[in-house]
Structure formats: C-alpha cells, structure tokens
Design a protein around this motif. Structure first.
Motif, short mmCIF file in Angstrom:
data_model
loop_
_atom_site.label_atom_id
_atom_site.label_comp_id
_atom_site.label_asym_id
_atom_site.label_seq_id
_atom_site.Cartn_x
_atom_site.Cartn_y
_atom_site.Cartn_z
N LEU A 48 -7.97 -1.09 -0.16
CA LEU A 48 -7.80 -1.34 -1.50
C LEU A 48 -8.98 -1.94 -2.27
O LEU A 48 -8.95 -1.44 -3.63
CB LEU A 48 -6.49 -2.75 -1.63
N GLY A 80 -0.41 5.16 1.84
CA GLY A 80 -0.57 6.11 0.56
C GLY A 80 0.83 6.82 0.77
O GLY A 80 2.05 6.57 1.49
N THR A 84 -1.27 -7.31 0.48
CA THR A 84 -1.22 -6.53 1.65
C THR A 84 -1.18 -7.59 2.74
O THR A 84 -1.19 -8.55 2.64
CB THR A 84 -2.42 -5.63 1.78
N THR A 90 0.74 -1.24 0.26
CA THR A 90 0.07 -0.12 -0.10
C THR A 90 0.96 1.35 -0.14
O THR A 90 0.50 2.28 0.47
CB THR A 90 -0.84 -0.05 1.15
N ILE A 108 -0.34 1.97 -4.98
CA ILE A 108 -1.73 2.40 -5.09
C ILE A 108 -1.84 3.31 -6.33
O ILE A 108 -2.77 3.06 -7.00
CB ILE A 108 -1.85 3.74 -3.85
N LEU A 130 -10.63 1.26 -3.37
CA LEU A 130 -9.82 1.74 -4.38
C LEU A 130 -10.04 1.27 -5.69
O LEU A 130 -9.64 1.68 -6.86
CB LEU A 130 -8.51 1.97 -4.09
N LYS A 147 -6.10 -2.91 5.41
CA LYS A 147 -5.63 -2.59 4.23
C LYS A 147 -6.23 -3.06 3.09
O LYS A 147 -6.32 -2.42 2.12
CB LYS A 147 -4.15 -2.64 4.27
N GLN A 168 -4.51 2.56 -9.37
CA GLN A 168 -5.43 3.59 -9.91
C GLN A 168 -5.22 3.62 -11.33
O GLN A 168 -6.28 3.79 -12.22
CB GLN A 168 -5.24 4.99 -9.29
#
Length: 346
Positions: free
Chosen positions: A207, A339, A198, A176, A181, A210, A203, A185
C-alpha cells in the motif's frame, strides 16, 4: 470468420454454494438487433457481489440461470445496422448498470445490472446494446481493463459523485480489495493524502508503494478511526471509502471530518450484530451516502483520468482461466487476493 451463434458460459443455477455455478459449452446467443453489438470477451474479473449472488446473500433481485459477472473487456466482432458508437474491432468495456447513462439512479436503472438481472460477462461472447459499453482505455491491456466496471467506477463515484476530492484532502481506504486500491490510486492522482487500513505488514508495504501516506494495521490498532483522525491533526478525513460494513462503519464515523463524506459501498466484513448508535451518527456531523457503482458519464470521465495519469489497475498475481471459475470464486471468498482477481477468456 463467421459470426458465432453459441458461446461457452457460466450460469448461476440456484444458490447456497459455489456448486450452483454451472458451465455450459454451447449456450445459444440471441440475434443482434439494430442497436446491438456482439462482443468477444478477452478478460473479466470478480467482485464480492459475484460471491454473494452465488451464496444467496445478495440484497437485490436476480434472474434465474443468469450468466454472472459485471466486469469484462473485449472486442466488437459484429454490429447491428443502426449502431453508431462502435465498429468491428472496437475495444470495449462493459457498463455495470446497462441503462445508467448519467444522473441519479432509479428503480428502472437498478434493474439493468449485469450478472444479476441481465446476463453478464463470464462467457466467451455476449450481445449488448451499444449504449451499455464504453471505449477501453488505450493504456490498459484486456486483463487490466476487465477490472474497471464495478470496483474502479465505484471508487470514482465515491470520490467524485457527490463532492469531488480535492488536492490536500485526506482520504481513508479500507483493506486491499479492488474498490479500496482504486480509491487510493484516484485519490493520489487528484493530489489527496491517503490513510489506508490493512491487516498485515506485507500488505502495508505494498500500500505504501502504491502511494498511501499512512497505513494502519487494524488488528494491531482496533480503534483505527481515532488513529486516522489523529494522523490528520485532529481534523478528520474528508472522504471515507467504507467497504467493511457494520463491522467498520463505527470507526469510519470516528475518522471523518465535520462535513466530510462516508460513502457506504459494501459489507465485506459481514452483516455484523450491531452498527453505530444514532448519537454516533449525529455527532459525526458528516454525510453518509450509499452508492451502487456509477454511470456511463462517470465511467468515461474516469477513463480519461486513467489514460492521462496512466493509472494501472492492480491485479492479483493469480489469473484464472474461464473454465476454472469455481476456483476463482473460492480464492476471492477466502480473501487470498491482493487487488483484482482477473479471469482470462480464450
């Protein structure tokens, strides 16, 4: 407002611990040349690279007493007489390798890394050649934009630098941190499917929010490479964003598809005692590629997608002040973050 002649700045004096970080309240700024701009920084962020430079593990040359930090966002407050790319008031982000405008790397370009060879971003003001900056994405704040220069661009290069990620492709990310990350994305924005690894259930849930299609807890499933391949129906993943290093690359080679791409980015898992054997590398029938961030051309392409898809970098909830940089280094080193660890500069 008069143009400042000094700046608050951190420097790296020696190596071996975070005590080598020294805070200078009146470091003299160089004068602007014709093609230079003066940037007032509003934000910066940290990368694993910053940690290992201070600790003395960085495998590339560094300059004594260098100002650390590669990632920064700010405002142009003065311009040289021949500057054409920016004007006073322009919002800008730093380019990691100041001379990497496009094309492949070479030794000369590698000698222009911010925060290693060239003075970086962990300061109030900095003088830069106009070609070492890009326009800040219009959809991001200074804190968000100040995270892009290293990890986000590295993730972009991993997914587009050699073989572009395509809709329907499988992408494997690890952990992460900022690169992973951003990779998640960008992969989802391209229509790809993502398997993320992870270490905790908490976490894993983030994820999934996201966009991760599958999350593997590598502590519960140490053979996560085989599990990732199983999740693809046995075909394997087209892209692996490899950040762990010697401790994870063997599993990455188990996960990758024939003809797939394993992009080697870092070694946050440590140097490790052993890596994959030669037969393991050969039998993967994949491309294994090491990269160092990316070019200005790639950065500008990444920014266009960031704006068009309104991609927002994920910031850790703890934002540090410039004066508290040592605490920020320790926070990142202890892996307490999720992040990017951002630095607010006033």
């Amino acid at each position: 407002m008069s143009t400042p002649t000094t700046t608050k700045a951190w420097t790296v004096e020696g190596k071996g611990s975070f005590d080598c970080l020294k805070f200078d309240k009146e470091r003299v700024l160089p004068k602007l040349s014709d093609n230079d701009v003066l940037v007032k920084f509003h934000a910066a962020s940290l990368n694993y690279r910053d940690i290992i430079i201070a600790l003395g593990y960085y495998p590339f040359p560094t300059t004594p007493s260098v100002i650390p930090g590669s990632d920064g966002a700010g405002e142009v407050v003065a311009v040289g007489s021949k500057v054409t790319r920016f004007e006073r008031g322009s919002k800008v982000v730093t380019l990691f390798n100041q001379a990497h405008y496009g094309g492949p790397l070479n030794p000369k370009v590698l000698g222009t890394g911010l925060g290693g060879i060239i003075d970086g971003t962990l300061r109030q003001y900095g003088v830069f050649n106009e070609n070492g900056l890009v326009d800040m994405p219009k959809n991001l704040s200074y804190l968000e934009a100040g995270t892009l220069s290293c990890s986000a661009l590295t993730a972009w290069n991993a997914l587009y630098g050699l073989k572009a990620v395509l809709p329907g492709d499988w992408v494997l990310t690890q952990g992460t941190g900022g690169v992973s990350i951003s990779g998640l994305q960008f992969a989802k924005a391209a229509g790809a499917r993502v398997i993320a690894t992870t270490s905790t259930a908490a976490k894993a849930e983030i994820l999934k929010k996201l966009g991760a299609d599958h999350v593997i807890n590598y502590k519960e499933t140490p053979n996560w490479g085989e599990e990732a391949k199983r999740l693809t129906g046995g075909a394997g993943v087209e892209h692996v964003i490899e950040v762990g290093g010697a401790t994870t690359v063997t599993e990455s080679l188990k996960a990758v598809a024939i003809g797939g791409l394993v992009t080697i980015i870092g070694w946050i898992g440590g140097e490790g005692e052993t890596g994959p054997s030669f037969p393991q590398i050969l039998s993967s029938m994949a491309v294994v590629r090491g990269i160092v961030v990316g070019s200005r051309e790639q950065f500008e392409a990444m920014i266009r997608v960031t704006e068009a898809s309104n991609i927002k970098p994920v910031l850790d909830q703890h934002v540090f002040k410039l004066e508290d940089l040592k605490e920020a280094y320790k926070y990142l080193s202890d892996q307490k973050h999720f992040g990017k660890v951002a630095i607010k500069i006033e």
